[in-house]
Write a protein that holds these residues in place. Sequence first.
Motif, PDB file in Angstrom:
ATOM      1  N   GLU A  17       7.289 -43.522 -23.503  1.00 56.89           N
ATOM      2  CA  GLU A  17       6.798 -43.028 -22.212  1.00 56.89           C
ATOM      3  C   GLU A  17       5.547 -42.180 -22.415  1.00 56.89           C
TER       4      GLU A  17
ATOM      5  N   THR B 111      16.924 -41.881 -27.409  1.00 58.93           N
ATOM      6  CA  THR B 111      16.189 -40.979 -26.518  1.00 58.93           C
ATOM      7  C   THR B 111      14.821 -40.646 -27.089  1.00 58.93           C
TER       8      THR B 111
ATOM      9  N   THR C  25      12.585 -43.657 -26.445  1.00 60.73           N
ATOM     10  CA  THR C  25      12.166 -43.715 -25.039  1.00 60.73           C
ATOM     11  C   THR C  25      11.104 -42.662 -24.747  1.00 60.73           C
TER      12      THR C  25
END
Length: 252
Positions: free
Chosen positions: A230, A223, A226
């Motif tokens: 992003e 997580t 990611t």
Amino acid sequence: MMTKRLFTLFISYLGLYSAGLLYAEEDLTFYVVDYPPYLMAENEASEVTGVDIDVTRAAFASQNVSVNFKLMPWKRIVKSMEQGLIAGTISCSNRPDREGFMLFSDSISAVRRVVVSARELNTSNIHTLQDLSNFSVVSVEGWGMQKQLETLKIEHQTAPDLASAIKAVRYRNIDLLYMAEYPALFYIKQLGIEQDLKVTPVTNEAVLPLHVCISKYYPNADTILTTVNEGLLHIKESGQYEQIRSNYLQSN
């Protein structure tokens, strides 16, 4: 009755989820070494600044996540990441020996590989790393470029930090320091020996991407990866990434 039980389970799940987010936001700390201009701090009590610090902070902030940065010796960073004790580090390179315990973000910056030498030394024939075999060489112990020399079996000495490595070239009759361009230039200027030393690119060595490196064994590692990717995409598309870089690296 069933509705009430489902509602209770939902509230419990929501509480756990919120606690998880709070934990990530409060405790997500990356440990770094002094590596100007990418990472800069005088000592452990200093605020860590630098181009990669600002880029990483902005990337996470765009995803509503706060991050902290603290100094730690490189060997201890690596060992702590192997054990999953810390989230990770930044401005590190992707190498095969790290892939077993690290995740690598998209590139946050890049470095050009160079050699530092006395101005009078002829470095015109240095194009590849194998060309370094004709000189006495020093590199910073444990850093990616020193490991590269080790892998290629290029004879070299090691120094505990970058300032010591530069001083070895200036004062100890070592021909070359193999290093990244901007950190080398920064320390040469800081030591006040710009008139004595020069920087020569190793022309056949590709530019080296640097990443946010996350311990695979740290909670929610995927997580975190990611989230930062992003965030990097967001700040690059918005122009914020280039603005941060221009604040430090005007020549770029």
